[in-house]
Design an enzyme around this catalytic site. Structure first.
Site, PDB file in Angstrom:
ATOM      1  N   ARG A  36    -114.548  15.866 110.746  1.00 55.05           N
ATOM      2  CA  ARG A  36    -116.001  15.893 111.009  1.00 55.05           C
ATOM      3  C   ARG A  36    -116.314  16.276 112.453  1.00 55.05           C
ATOM      4  NH1 ARG A  36    -119.199  12.823 107.107  1.00 55.05           N
ATOM      5  NH2 ARG A  36    -118.307  13.535 105.180  1.00 55.05           N
ATOM      6  N   ARG A  40    -123.365  15.638 113.194  1.00 57.17           N
ATOM      7  CA  ARG A  40    -124.597  15.138 113.823  1.00 57.17           C
ATOM      8  C   ARG A  40    -124.426  14.528 115.203  1.00 57.17           C
ATOM      9  NH1 ARG A  40    -125.859  12.021 108.437  1.00 57.17           N
ATOM     10  NH2 ARG A  40    -123.611  12.044 108.653  1.00 57.17           N
ATOM     11  N   ARG A  49    -130.087  21.324 112.567  1.00 62.99           N
ATOM     12  CA  ARG A  49    -130.320  20.438 111.417  1.00 62.99           C
ATOM     13  C   ARG A  49    -131.779  19.998 111.306  1.00 62.99           C
ATOM     14  NH1 ARG A  49    -130.848  17.687 107.656  1.00 62.99           N
ATOM     15  NH2 ARG A  49    -129.508  16.067 106.770  1.00 62.99           N
ATOM     16  N   ASP A  85    -118.488  21.126 102.446  1.00 64.94           N
ATOM     17  CA  ASP A  85    -118.332  19.753 101.948  1.00 64.94           C
ATOM     18  C   ASP A  85    -117.413  19.788 100.730  1.00 64.94           C
ATOM     19  OD1 ASP A  85    -119.201  16.998 102.423  1.00 64.94           O
ATOM     20  OD2 ASP A  85    -119.957  17.126 100.384  1.00 64.94           O
ATOM     21  N   TYR A 163    -117.588  10.982  92.889  1.00 71.67           N
ATOM     22  CA  TYR A 163    -119.014  11.294  93.067  1.00 71.67           C
ATOM     23  C   TYR A 163    -119.622  11.810  91.762  1.00 71.67           C
ATOM     24  CZ  TYR A 163    -118.218  10.509  97.991  1.00 71.67           C
ATOM     25  OH  TYR A 163    -117.919   9.919  99.194  1.00 71.67           O
TER      26      TYR A 163
HETATM   27  O1  CP3 Z   1    -114.493  17.767 109.037  1.00 72.61           O
HETATM   28  C1  CP3 Z   1    -115.367  18.634 109.227  1.00 72.61           C
HETATM   29  O2  CP3 Z   1    -115.983  18.755 110.311  1.00 72.61           O
HETATM   30  C2  CP3 Z   1    -115.624  19.683 108.156  1.00 72.61           C
HETATM   31  C3  CP3 Z   1    -116.727  19.486 107.285  1.00 72.61           C
HETATM   32  C4  CP3 Z   1    -116.698  18.362 106.268  1.00 72.61           C
HETATM   33  C5  CP3 Z   1    -117.893  17.682 105.867  1.00 72.61           C
HETATM   34  N1  CP3 Z   1    -117.559  16.838 104.852  1.00 72.61           N
HETATM   35  C6  CP3 Z   1    -119.209  17.903 106.447  1.00 72.61           C
HETATM   36  C7  CP3 Z   1    -120.303  16.962 106.172  1.00 72.61           C
HETATM   37  C8  CP3 Z   1    -115.648  17.847 105.506  1.00 72.61           C
HETATM   38  C9  CP3 Z   1    -114.170  18.177 105.565  1.00 72.61           C
HETATM   39  C10 CP3 Z   1    -116.203  16.886 104.605  1.00 72.61           C
HETATM   40  C11 CP3 Z   1    -115.403  16.172 103.625  1.00 72.61           C
HETATM   41  C12 CP3 Z   1    -116.032  15.130 102.820  1.00 72.61           C
HETATM   42  N2  CP3 Z   1    -117.295  15.086 102.325  1.00 72.61           N
HETATM   43  C13 CP3 Z   1    -115.326  13.990 102.328  1.00 72.61           C
HETATM   44  C14 CP3 Z   1    -113.868  13.706 102.551  1.00 72.61           C
HETATM   45  C15 CP3 Z   1    -113.551  13.247 103.909  1.00 72.61           C
HETATM   46  C16 CP3 Z   1    -114.298  12.033 104.356  1.00 72.61           C
HETATM   47  O3  CP3 Z   1    -115.033  12.162 105.362  1.00 72.61           O
HETATM   48  O4  CP3 Z   1    -114.136  10.987 103.735  1.00 72.61           O
HETATM   49  C17 CP3 Z   1    -116.250  13.240 101.563  1.00 72.61           C
HETATM   50  C18 CP3 Z   1    -115.954  11.936 100.864  1.00 72.61           C
HETATM   51  C19 CP3 Z   1    -117.493  13.956 101.572  1.00 72.61           C
HETATM   52  C20 CP3 Z   1    -118.735  13.601 100.852  1.00 72.61           C
HETATM   53  C21 CP3 Z   1    -119.869  13.445 101.762  1.00 72.61           C
HETATM   54  N3  CP3 Z   1    -120.541  14.492 102.400  1.00 72.61           N
HETATM   55  C22 CP3 Z   1    -120.504  12.244 102.122  1.00 72.61           C
HETATM   56  C23 CP3 Z   1    -120.095  10.862 101.649  1.00 72.61           C
HETATM   57  C24 CP3 Z   1    -121.560  12.587 102.990  1.00 72.61           C
HETATM   58  C25 CP3 Z   1    -122.606  11.655 103.552  1.00 72.61           C
HETATM   59  C26 CP3 Z   1    -122.088  10.896 104.693  1.00 72.61           C
HETATM   60  C27 CP3 Z   1    -122.616  11.477 105.966  1.00 72.61           C
HETATM   61  O5  CP3 Z   1    -121.830  11.598 106.911  1.00 72.61           O
HETATM   62  O6  CP3 Z   1    -123.820  11.780 105.985  1.00 72.61           O
HETATM   63  C28 CP3 Z   1    -121.533  13.992 103.184  1.00 72.61           C
HETATM   64  C29 CP3 Z   1    -122.418  14.791 104.057  1.00 72.61           C
HETATM   65  C30 CP3 Z   1    -121.752  15.584 105.127  1.00 72.61           C
HETATM   66  N4  CP3 Z   1    -120.590  16.317 104.984  1.00 72.61           N
HETATM   67  C31 CP3 Z   1    -122.236  15.779 106.452  1.00 72.61           C
HETATM   68  C32 CP3 Z   1    -121.350  16.645 107.095  1.00 72.61           C
HETATM   69  C33 CP3 Z   1    -121.443  17.213 108.479  1.00 72.61           C
HETATM   70  C34 CP3 Z   1    -123.524  15.199 107.036  1.00 72.61           C
HETATM   71  C35 CP3 Z   1    -124.574  16.207 106.822  1.00 72.61           C
HETATM   72  C36 CP3 Z   1    -125.865  15.989 107.559  1.00 72.61           C
HETATM   73  O7  CP3 Z   1    -126.697  15.188 107.099  1.00 72.61           O
HETATM   74  O8  CP3 Z   1    -126.094  16.678 108.588  1.00 72.61           O
END
Ligand code: CP3
Length: 356
Positions: A36, A40, A49, A85, A163
């Site tokens: 990540r 944000r 964003r 994602d 999910y």
């Molecule tokens: O690592 C990185 O920078 C690459 C991008 C990436 C995202 N999600 C961006 C993201 C990667 C590799 C993921 C993987 C992901 N997504 C996982 C597996 C790894 C982990 O973190 O556990 C899972 C379970 C998800 C599912 C997911 N996507 C969730 C549960 C959420 C909400 C939680 C949150 O942080 O808001 C997301 C949204 C998400 N994926 C965001 C980002 C940057 C936030 C988006 C935003 O609101 O700006």
């Protein structure tokens, strides 16, 4: 002279610290990147964003490419990870996906019965996820000049199924874990389809030019030992075997609680095992054969600690992993959105200044 080709460098044009480490080679210092790393906590991310939803950002290749590069430009990490994602595959299969503020991903049509599972689509991944492949090509144009590799990724079938079936983030995955035993046929059908789709999706990323791959099976750590083998290790192995990967791009597998399962994860055929923060990574190093690289495992919550505490913990991990061979510095899970970017800089700089 006739020498045995080293895994992963056949026909490879990119030579980098990250790739060397991922292939288990000795390295002058560990490469560093963070899960990540684009997100944000970065003001330049929040600026974009403010005017776009996360989904719009992911689906607009110019924006997704720009955001992928933000942490590289600011901190100089040794690898970039595609901004996307893990749930894009589930959406391509027919899941009605939305990301809700302060709640996270939601599927309005969760898989509940056999008909829902049977109706999941597995065809047309190349077209449906073409926006990701365009993003990869755009990023590569920029990264090649910087000689920084791009990590592509997908979710592990168990985690994506979590999910699709629960419909949203869930503390204990109770609906999913009941389904394994009460409706094994539905569960197996979902996993089988996810395996097929993930193979097509990652093959598309390879064809578009990624330099390495990572499989996030974050929630598989909820499984018991037998079912971890059946629903995490076996599907990941099928995916890795199904890849069209002539250059042997290195592959990382990650799940939470991976320490306990690290040795099982070597059976997936991955090159790198991602370790979460609960484990002593030095101990895991002594348990996992050294042909496998390790990645990890600073607790992301240490980024809230005073600098002196953070610094000493980073140094402790580095000391445990010396001499550096087959090791990639990372967090044990993703960066939280309210982290001070200066803390991230401190960690990157510390790792980059650590010689053997
Ligand atoms: O690592 C990185 O920078 C690459 C991008 C990436 C995202 N999600 C961006 C993201 C990667 C590799 C993921 C993987 C992901 N997504 C996982 C597996 C790894 C982990 O973190 O556990 C899972 C379970 C998800 C599912 C997911 N996507 C969730 C549960 C959420 C909400 C939680 C949150 O942080 O808001 C997301 C949204 C998400 N994926 C965001 C980002 C940057 C936030 C988006 C935003 O609101 O700006």
């Amino acid at each position: 002279m006739c020498s045995t080709p080293i895994r992963g460098i056949l026909n490879r044009t990119m030579k980098s610290l990250y790739i060397d480490a991922a292939l288990g080679k000795p390295i002058p210092r560990p490469p560093v990147w963070m899960m990540r790393q684009a997100g944000r906590y970065l003001p330049e991310y929040r600026e974009i964003r403010q005017t776009q939803s996360f989904m719009q950002m992911m689906k607009t290749p110019e924006i997704a490419a720009k955001v992928t590069l933000q942490p590289i430009r600011r901190f100089g990490m040794d690898a970039a990870i595609l901004f996307s994602d893990i749930l894009v595959t589930a959406e391509a299969m027919g899941g009605q996906l939305d990301y809700i503020e302060k709640k996270g991903p939601v599927f309005s049509n969760p898989v509940q019965g056999l008909a829902d599972a049977t109706n999941l689509e597995t065809e047309g991944i190349d077209e449906k996820l073409a926006y990701v492949f365009s993003t990869v090509r755009l990023i590569k144009k920029e990264l090649t000049a910087l000689n920084i590799p791009l990590i592509g990724f997908a979710g592990g079938p168990f985690t994506v199924a979590a999910y699709l079936v629960e419909g949203q983030s869930s503390a204990h995955l109770k609906v999913l874990r009941k389904m394994i035993y009460e409706s094994t046929d539905i569960f197996d059908c979902v996993i089988e389809k996810l395996v097929a789709v993930t193979i097509d999706y990652l093959n598309g990323q390879i064809a578009a030019g990624v330099d390495a791959l990572m499989l996030f099976d974050t929630w598989a750590g909820y499984l018991n030992w037998e079912d971890y083998k059946r629903y995490c290790v076996a599907p990941l192995k099928q995916i890795i075997q199904g890849l069209n990967n002539p250059n042997n791009l290195p592959i990382t597998v990650f799940s939470k609680n991976s320490g306990m399962f690290a040795d099982l994860l070597t059976q997936t055929g991955a090159d790198v095992i991602g370790i979460d923060s609960q484990s002593d990574i030095g101990l895991i190093r002594s348990l996992v054969p050294d042909s496998f690289a390790l990645q990890g495992n600073l607790d992301p919550f240490l980024l809230y600690a005073p600098e002196s505490v953070l610094e000493s913990r980073v140094k402790a991990i580095l000391a445990a992993m010396r001499p550096y061979k087959g090791y990639i510095f990372n967090l044990g899970h993703g960066i939280n959105p309210d982290i001070d970017p200066e803390k991230v800089k401190l960690v990157v700089d510390l790792v980059k200044s650590s010689g053997n």
